[in-house]
Design a protein around this motif. Structure first.
Motif, short mmCIF file in Angstrom:
data_model
loop_
_atom_site.label_atom_id
_atom_site.label_comp_id
_atom_site.label_asym_id
_atom_site.label_seq_id
_atom_site.Cartn_x
_atom_site.Cartn_y
_atom_site.Cartn_z
N PHE A 119 0.84 -1.19 0.00
CA PHE A 119 0.00 0.00 0.00
C PHE A 119 0.87 1.25 0.00
N LEU A 120 0.50 2.21 -0.83
CA LEU A 120 1.18 3.50 -0.89
C LEU A 120 0.13 4.57 -1.13
N MET A 121 0.23 5.68 -0.38
CA MET A 121 -0.70 6.79 -0.57
C MET A 121 -0.02 8.10 -0.24
N GLU A 122 -0.31 9.12 -1.05
CA GLU A 122 0.13 10.47 -0.72
C GLU A 122 -0.78 11.01 0.38
N ALA A 123 -0.18 11.70 1.34
CA ALA A 123 -0.95 12.21 2.48
C ALA A 123 -1.63 13.54 2.13
N MET A 124 -2.51 13.49 1.14
CA MET A 124 -3.26 14.68 0.74
C MET A 124 -4.54 14.71 1.56
N TRP A 125 -4.44 15.29 2.76
CA TRP A 125 -5.56 15.25 3.71
C TRP A 125 -6.78 16.00 3.19
N THR A 126 -6.58 16.94 2.27
CA THR A 126 -7.71 17.68 1.70
C THR A 126 -8.72 16.73 1.07
N TYR A 127 -8.25 15.73 0.34
CA TYR A 127 -9.15 14.81 -0.36
C TYR A 127 -10.02 14.01 0.60
N LEU A 128 -9.56 13.87 1.84
CA LEU A 128 -10.26 13.04 2.82
C LEU A 128 -11.07 13.85 3.81
N ASN A 129 -10.98 15.17 3.72
CA ASN A 129 -11.74 16.05 4.60
C ASN A 129 -13.24 15.87 4.33
N PRO A 130 -14.07 15.71 5.35
CA PRO A 130 -15.50 15.46 5.12
C PRO A 130 -16.20 16.57 4.33
N VAL A 131 -15.83 17.83 4.55
CA VAL A 131 -16.46 18.92 3.81
C VAL A 131 -16.08 18.85 2.33
N VAL A 132 -14.81 18.59 2.04
CA VAL A 132 -14.38 18.47 0.65
C VAL A 132 -15.05 17.28 -0.01
N ARG A 133 -15.18 16.19 0.70
CA ARG A 133 -15.86 15.02 0.14
C ARG A 133 -17.33 15.34 -0.16
N ARG A 134 -17.96 16.12 0.71
CA ARG A 134 -19.34 16.53 0.44
C ARG A 134 -19.40 17.45 -0.78
N MET A 135 -18.41 18.32 -0.92
CA MET A 135 -18.34 19.20 -2.08
C MET A 135 -18.29 18.39 -3.37
N THR A 136 -17.44 17.37 -3.42
CA THR A 136 -17.35 16.56 -4.64
C THR A 136 -18.66 15.82 -4.91
N GLU A 137 -19.36 15.41 -3.86
CA GLU A 137 -20.67 14.78 -4.04
C GLU A 137 -21.66 15.77 -4.66
N LEU A 138 -21.67 17.00 -4.19
CA LEU A 138 -22.56 18.02 -4.72
C LEU A 138 -22.27 18.28 -6.20
N VAL A 139 -20.99 18.31 -6.53
CA VAL A 139 -20.62 18.54 -7.93
C VAL A 139 -21.10 17.38 -8.79
N ARG A 140 -20.89 16.14 -8.32
CA ARG A 140 -21.34 14.97 -9.08
C ARG A 140 -22.85 14.95 -9.23
N GLU A 141 -23.56 15.43 -8.22
CA GLU A 141 -25.02 15.45 -8.25
C GLU A 141 -25.57 16.55 -9.15
N GLY A 142 -24.68 17.43 -9.64
CA GLY A 142 -25.11 18.50 -10.52
C GLY A 142 -25.60 19.74 -9.82
N ALA A 143 -25.25 19.91 -8.56
CA ALA A 143 -25.76 21.04 -7.77
C ALA A 143 -25.37 22.38 -8.36
N ILE A 144 -24.21 22.47 -9.01
CA ILE A 144 -23.80 23.74 -9.61
C ILE A 144 -23.64 23.62 -11.13
N GLY A 145 -24.15 22.55 -11.70
CA GLY A 145 -24.05 22.36 -13.13
C GLY A 145 -22.65 21.94 -13.56
N GLU A 146 -22.27 22.32 -14.76
CA GLU A 146 -20.96 21.96 -15.29
C GLU A 146 -19.92 22.97 -14.82
N ILE A 147 -18.81 22.46 -14.33
CA ILE A 147 -17.76 23.35 -13.82
C ILE A 147 -17.18 24.17 -14.95
#
Length: 340
Positions: A119-147
């Motif tokens: 196992f190897l992983m970069e320690a990019m804690w931003t990607y694992l932050n709950p708020v950032v994860r919710r942001m990506t969910e909102l984007v996938r759900e189309g909440a703000i349309g196309e980026i």
């Protein structure tokens, strides 16, 4: 792997201390050893956190049979050396960001881990932050349309003299790898690897970047406007603009505690404030990386789907491209077989 995961901490600086403090707050994690280049530094760190074993060399740590996974917390100029040492010793690795000095070094680590099934992983804690994860969910759900546009910046005006590591090319100095990796990784999280890279920078007399602006472009028409600095106080905020609204991440976007969702056409002019809930008391947010590493290890996974290795390689390629545009060179750029 099941039960308690046993960690070894490689290096004893500030980020190692913060991560270790968070580890100690997890019931299924145990810090069994720490290593530094000097035994005195390792021993002081071990006494501070109640760690049983302190080693005066990295080699002793990776040879410890009780260590399941090594957290590499050195300056990024030593990430390749330290992570490779651990992987060759059969240890799983969580390596701080920026992953390495360039894409070539990163590719070597990824190849080594995949070859050995580790196992190897970069320690990019931003990607694992709950708020950032919710942001990506909102984007996938189309909440703000196309980026259409991503904006992010990270900077501070520090006392960075010529003797400081941030001014030393041999140590991977400059704003880009210390701070710029966050805005660049944020843009990659939302849009993937860019098709075009432009950049400009103010360089130090030593040849490292003090203030850098980056423009990334995608064939979809999306753009990212990013900046980083060690000579100016930035808002350290991020905004994602879409065809149907936008999402704002306030100061410290790299580990936010809330986001603001603006929906175009909403009858309520006030944005929606989305909070994922407070994290565990006394923890900084780095525990989310450890939780993901331990989840993956118990599942028998050698890569995290949330911080994929191919994504870390893509970020390093973009950082290389930025350095190429602004004229920052590191000693590793001249080695034979360098990746791009």
């Amino acid at each position: 792997m099941s039960g308690t995961v046993r960690w070894g901490i490689l290096a004893t600086g500030g980020i190692a201390a913060t991560f270790t403090q968070d580890l100690l707050g997890l019931p299924d994690a145990e810090v069994v050893a720490v290593a530094s280049r000097t035994e005195a530094s390792a021993r002081a760190f071990a006494e501070r956190f109640g760690i049983e074993r302190a080693y005066g060399s990295w080699a002793e740590l990776v040879a410890d049979d009780d260590v399941d996974v090594v957290y590499v917390a050195t300056p990024h100029s030593a990430h390749h050396e330290a992570a490779a040492l651990a992987l060759r010793a059969g240890k799983h690795v969580l390596c701080e960001k920026a992953f390495t000095l360039d894409a070539g070094q990163a590719g070597e680590l990824v190849g080594l881990a995949r070859e050995r099934g580790l196992f190897l992983m970069e320690a990019m804690w931003t990607y694992l932050n709950p708020v950032v994860r919710r942001m990506t969910e909102l984007v996938r759900e189309g909440a703000i349309g196309e980026i259409r546009t991503v904006q992010a910046d990270f900077g501070f005006a520090g006392d960075v003299g010529p003797e400081h590591r941030l001014r030393d090319p041999a140590l991977g100095g400059g704003a880009l790898l210390d701070l710029g990796v966050y805005p660049v990784s944020f843009a990659h999280l939302l849009l993937g690897e860019p098709d075009r890279v432009q950049a400009d920078a103010l360089l130090s007399p030593e040849g490292t970047d003090l203030n850098t602006g980056i423009l990334l472009g995608w064939d979809s028409g999306a753009t990212a406007l990013l900046s980083c600095s060690i000579v100016g106080h930035h808002a350290t905020a991020a905004t994602v603009v879409g065809t149907k609204g936008r999402i704002d991440l306030p100061r410290d976007f790299f580990h936010p505690d809330h986001l603001l969702l603006h929906r175009a056409g909403s009858s309520d002019p006030a944005p929606e404030k989305i909070v994922t809930g407070p994290g565990p008391q006394g923890l900084s947010g780095m525990q989310y990386e450890a939780v993901e590493v331990m989840r993956a290890l118990r599942a028998g996974e050698t890569e995290s789907p949330l911080v994929p290795l191919d994504g870390s390689l893509a970020v390093m390629r973009t950082l290389d491209a930025v350095r190429d545009r602004i004229g920052v060179r590191y000693p590793c750029d001249n080695r034979a077989g360098k990746g791009a």
